[in-house]
Design a protein around this motif. Structure first.
Motif, PDB file in Angstrom:
ATOM      1  N   ARG A 148      11.956  66.957 -51.485  1.00  0.00           N
ATOM      2  CA  ARG A 148      12.738  66.865 -49.900  1.00  0.00           C
ATOM      3  C   ARG A 148      11.685  67.826 -48.989  1.00  0.00           C
ATOM      4  O   ARG A 148      11.723  67.632 -48.007  1.00  0.00           O
ATOM      5  N   SER A 149      11.155  69.000 -49.761  1.00  0.00           N
ATOM      6  CA  SER A 149      10.551  69.592 -48.755  1.00  0.00           C
ATOM      7  C   SER A 149       8.734  69.164 -48.666  1.00  0.00           C
ATOM      8  O   SER A 149       8.028  70.049 -48.091  1.00  0.00           O
ATOM      9  N   ARG A 150       8.761  68.198 -49.164  1.00  0.00           N
ATOM     10  CA  ARG A 150       7.283  67.263 -48.971  1.00  0.00           C
ATOM     11  C   ARG A 150       6.359  68.044 -49.965  1.00  0.00           C
ATOM     12  O   ARG A 150       5.068  68.108 -49.494  1.00  0.00           O
ATOM     13  N   HIS A 151       6.677  69.060 -50.752  1.00  0.00           N
ATOM     14  CA  HIS A 151       5.537  69.556 -51.465  1.00  0.00           C
ATOM     15  C   HIS A 151       5.375  68.532 -52.976  1.00  0.00           C
ATOM     16  O   HIS A 151       5.925  68.949 -54.171  1.00  0.00           O
ATOM     17  N   TYR A 152       4.747  67.441 -52.834  1.00  0.00           N
ATOM     18  CA  TYR A 152       4.762  66.429 -53.833  1.00  0.00           C
ATOM     19  C   TYR A 152       3.865  66.848 -55.225  1.00  0.00           C
ATOM     20  O   TYR A 152       4.195  66.814 -56.250  1.00  0.00           O
ATOM     21  N   GLN A 153       2.681  67.578 -54.645  1.00  0.00           N
ATOM     22  CA  GLN A 153       1.989  68.136 -55.935  1.00  0.00           C
ATOM     23  C   GLN A 153       2.790  69.347 -56.734  1.00  0.00           C
ATOM     24  O   GLN A 153       2.628  69.018 -58.010  1.00  0.00           O
ATOM     25  N   LEU A 154       3.659  69.958 -55.899  1.00  0.00           N
ATOM     26  CA  LEU A 154       4.396  70.785 -56.937  1.00  0.00           C
ATOM     27  C   LEU A 154       5.547  70.091 -57.532  1.00  0.00           C
ATOM     28  O   LEU A 154       5.894  70.714 -58.675  1.00  0.00           O
ATOM     29  N   ALA A 155       6.120  69.012 -57.189  1.00  0.00           N
ATOM     30  CA  ALA A 155       6.844  68.241 -57.566  1.00  0.00           C
ATOM     31  C   ALA A 155       6.464  67.679 -59.035  1.00  0.00           C
ATOM     32  O   ALA A 155       7.034  67.812 -59.981  1.00  0.00           O
ATOM     33  N   CYS A 156       5.220  67.109 -58.729  1.00  0.00           N
ATOM     34  CA  CYS A 156       4.331  66.782 -59.943  1.00  0.00           C
ATOM     35  C   CYS A 156       4.074  68.018 -61.011  1.00  0.00           C
ATOM     36  O   CYS A 156       4.080  67.465 -62.397  1.00  0.00           O
ATOM     37  N   GLU A 185       5.309  70.222 -66.380  1.00  0.00           N
ATOM     38  CA  GLU A 185       5.950  71.653 -67.151  1.00  0.00           C
ATOM     39  C   GLU A 185       7.235  70.967 -67.756  1.00  0.00           C
ATOM     40  O   GLU A 185       7.317  71.245 -69.145  1.00  0.00           O
ATOM     41  N   ALA A 186       8.037  70.223 -67.462  1.00  0.00           N
ATOM     42  CA  ALA A 186       9.497  69.659 -67.997  1.00  0.00           C
ATOM     43  C   ALA A 186       8.887  69.010 -69.262  1.00  0.00           C
ATOM     44  O   ALA A 186       9.419  69.093 -70.280  1.00  0.00           O
ATOM     45  N   VAL A 187       7.950  67.973 -68.903  1.00  0.00           N
ATOM     46  CA  VAL A 187       7.560  67.119 -70.048  1.00  0.00           C
ATOM     47  C   VAL A 187       6.890  67.832 -71.108  1.00  0.00           C
ATOM     48  O   VAL A 187       7.110  67.424 -72.196  1.00  0.00           O
ATOM     49  N   HIS A 188       6.104  68.831 -70.865  1.00  0.00           N
ATOM     50  CA  HIS A 188       5.356  69.368 -71.791  1.00  0.00           C
ATOM     51  C   HIS A 188       5.838  70.773 -72.366  1.00  0.00           C
ATOM     52  O   HIS A 188       5.459  71.378 -73.536  1.00  0.00           O
ATOM     53  N   GLY A 189       6.861  71.065 -71.696  1.00  0.00           N
ATOM     54  CA  GLY A 189       7.488  72.398 -72.212  1.00  0.00           C
ATOM     55  C   GLY A 189       6.369  73.699 -72.035  1.00  0.00           C
ATOM     56  O   GLY A 189       6.425  74.342 -73.074  1.00  0.00           O
ATOM     57  N   ALA A 190       5.589  73.634 -71.189  1.00  0.00           N
ATOM     58  CA  ALA A 190       4.604  74.583 -70.914  1.00  0.00           C
ATOM     59  C   ALA A 190       4.290  74.716 -69.690  1.00  0.00           C
ATOM     60  O   ALA A 190       4.444  73.969 -68.817  1.00  0.00           O
ATOM     61  N   SER A 191       3.784  75.808 -69.243  1.00  0.00           N
ATOM     62  CA  SER A 191       3.672  76.075 -67.869  1.00  0.00           C
ATOM     63  C   SER A 191       2.214  75.609 -67.276  1.00  0.00           C
ATOM     64  O   SER A 191       1.142  75.549 -68.138  1.00  0.00           O
ATOM     65  N   CYS A 192       2.108  75.355 -66.214  1.00  0.00           N
ATOM     66  CA  CYS A 192       1.132  74.940 -65.414  1.00  0.00           C
ATOM     67  C   CYS A 192       0.523  75.521 -64.263  1.00  0.00           C
ATOM     68  O   CYS A 192       0.775  75.226 -63.170  1.00  0.00           O
ATOM     69  N   ASP A 193      -0.182  76.789 -64.579  1.00  0.00           N
ATOM     70  CA  ASP A 193      -0.443  77.847 -63.296  1.00  0.00           C
ATOM     71  C   ASP A 193      -1.035  77.346 -62.361  1.00  0.00           C
ATOM     72  O   ASP A 193      -0.884  77.694 -61.369  1.00  0.00           O
ATOM     73  N   ALA A 194      -1.918  76.369 -62.652  1.00  0.00           N
ATOM     74  CA  ALA A 194      -2.923  76.071 -61.622  1.00  0.00           C
ATOM     75  C   ALA A 194      -2.408  75.082 -60.586  1.00  0.00           C
ATOM     76  O   ALA A 194      -2.811  74.804 -59.399  1.00  0.00           O
ATOM     77  N   GLY A 195      -1.235  74.507 -61.194  1.00  0.00           N
ATOM     78  CA  GLY A 195      -0.723  73.395 -60.318  1.00  0.00           C
ATOM     79  C   GLY A 195      -1.436  72.229 -60.478  1.00  0.00           C
ATOM     80  O   GLY A 195      -2.779  72.187 -60.726  1.00  0.00           O
ATOM     81  N   ILE A 196      -0.766  71.082 -60.221  1.00  0.00           N
ATOM     82  CA  ILE A 196      -1.637  69.630 -60.201  1.00  0.00           C
ATOM     83  C   ILE A 196      -2.297  69.353 -58.651  1.00  0.00           C
ATOM     84  O   ILE A 196      -1.674  69.470 -57.781  1.00  0.00           O
ATOM     85  N   ASN A 197      -3.304  69.089 -58.752  1.00  0.00           N
ATOM     86  CA  ASN A 197      -4.108  68.493 -57.663  1.00  0.00           C
ATOM     87  C   ASN A 197      -4.986  67.339 -57.955  1.00  0.00           C
ATOM     88  O   ASN A 197      -5.691  66.877 -56.789  1.00  0.00           O
ATOM     89  N   HIS A 198      -4.886  66.706 -59.126  1.00  0.00           N
ATOM     90  CA  HIS A 198      -5.781  65.651 -59.421  1.00  0.00           C
ATOM     91  C   HIS A 198      -5.232  65.043 -60.594  1.00  0.00           C
ATOM     92  O   HIS A 198      -4.847  65.643 -61.634  1.00  0.00           O
ATOM     93  N   PRO A 199      -5.046  63.457 -60.369  1.00  0.00           N
ATOM     94  CA  PRO A 199      -4.398  63.050 -61.896  1.00  0.00           C
ATOM     95  C   PRO A 199      -5.352  63.223 -62.819  1.00  0.00           C
ATOM     96  O   PRO A 199      -4.527  63.408 -63.994  1.00  0.00           O
ATOM     97  N   ASP A 210      -5.204  68.512 -68.900  1.00  0.00           N
ATOM     98  CA  ASP A 210      -4.147  69.532 -69.032  1.00  0.00           C
ATOM     99  C   ASP A 210      -3.420  69.082 -70.213  1.00  0.00           C
ATOM    100  O   ASP A 210      -2.974  69.934 -71.021  1.00  0.00           O
ATOM    101  N   SER A 211      -2.875  67.889 -70.047  1.00  0.00           N
ATOM    102  CA  SER A 211      -1.856  67.328 -70.870  1.00  0.00           C
ATOM    103  C   SER A 211      -2.455  67.334 -72.304  1.00  0.00           C
ATOM    104  O   SER A 211      -1.857  67.697 -73.548  1.00  0.00           O
ATOM    105  N   GLN A 212      -3.655  66.785 -72.389  1.00  0.00           N
ATOM    106  CA  GLN A 212      -4.424  66.701 -73.713  1.00  0.00           C
ATOM    107  C   GLN A 212      -4.369  67.939 -74.296  1.00  0.00           C
ATOM    108  O   GLN A 212      -4.213  67.892 -75.629  1.00  0.00           O
ATOM    109  N   LYS A 213      -4.817  69.013 -73.485  1.00  0.00           N
ATOM    110  CA  LYS A 213      -5.155  70.103 -74.008  1.00  0.00           C
ATOM    111  C   LYS A 213      -3.857  70.899 -74.932  1.00  0.00           C
ATOM    112  O   LYS A 213      -3.774  71.403 -75.877  1.00  0.00           O
ATOM    113  N   ILE A 214      -2.692  70.508 -74.151  1.00  0.00           N
ATOM    114  CA  ILE A 214      -1.747  71.081 -74.697  1.00  0.00           C
ATOM    115  C   ILE A 214      -1.075  70.095 -76.105  1.00  0.00           C
ATOM    116  O   ILE A 214      -0.713  70.848 -77.084  1.00  0.00           O
ATOM    117  N   LEU A 215      -1.098  69.003 -75.922  1.00  0.00           N
ATOM    118  CA  LEU A 215      -0.559  68.266 -77.147  1.00  0.00           C
ATOM    119  C   LEU A 215      -1.733  68.389 -78.181  1.00  0.00           C
ATOM    120  O   LEU A 215      -1.307  68.196 -79.442  1.00  0.00           O
TER     121      LEU A 215
END
Ligand code: SF4
Length: 189
Positions: free
Chosen positions: A149-157, A162-176, A182-187
């Motif tokens: 709603r506040s148009r922060h799409y990358q923060l939404a992602c 973080e919800a799906v992986h149960g881990a934090s993503c401090d850098a934030g998502i800026n590229h698919p 990052d996902s593979q690293k955690i898994l």
């Protein structure tokens, strides 16, 4: 962005576990419709190249789906070229790079298109359904919707990640492809 190669036999599994929503959506639509329009083929195709899908595997992957819709001959004639082109094997031989979030978010998908960023381009109802399907809990879905709603799409992602992986993503998502790595690293850890 570099990472370990992905093989065709793992691709469905990996799409479920490590693709961001924009790519999951394209992947699922391709499996469902056996077709994607140009914008979707570019967005998903370059992403898959970025995650390490080799050219031969990419051709086999797209052909398996498109053949069911348009036939193998038409695939070879009309679609194989642009895949080789994406890998720098045709035309100017530019090695095209996967799209960033910024580029995807600012794209303008039309009717029948499945590319774009779901946080920006989905209706609220479709986005909620997609998040539920990814296994994002109710509380986290509301946090994601706040960011949308506040148009922060990358923060939404990022919150989805973080919800799906149960881990934090401090850098934030800026590229698919960063989401994927990052996902593979955690898994794998
Ligand atoms: Fe894809 Fe980026 Fe949108 Fe996430 S924020 S869905 S990675 S375009």
């Amino acid at each position: 962005i570099e990472c370990a190669d992905i093989s065709l036999k793992d691709i469905d599994q990996v799409a479920k576990s490590s693709f961001p929503l924009c790519m999951r959506h394209l992947f699922e639509k391709l499996r469902e419709d056996h077709h994607l329009k140009h914008g979707g083929r570019m967005q998903l195709g370059l992403f898959l190249k970025g995650v390490g899908l080799k050219l031969d595997d990419a051709l086999a992957f797209w052909k398996a789906e498109f053949s069911r819709k348009v036939g193998a001959e038409r695939f070879d004639k009309e679609y194989a070229y642009s895949i080789r082109h994406n890998y720098g094997k045709e035309g100017k031989r530019t090695d095209y790079t996967p799209y960033s979030c910024q580029k995807i978010i600012s794209s303008t998908p039309g009717v029948g298109d499945h590319h774009g960023c779901p946080y920006r381009h989905f209706s609220e109802e479709n986005l909620r359904a997609a998040l539920n399907k990814m296994g994002v809990g109710n509380r986290a879905v509301e946090d994601v919707m706040d960011k949308v709603r506040s148009r922060h799409y990358q923060l939404a992602c990022t919150l989805t990640f973080e919800a799906v992986h149960g881990a934090s993503c401090d850098a934030g998502i800026n590229h698919p492809n960063q989401y994927y790595i990052d996902s593979q690293k955690i898994l794998e850890s």
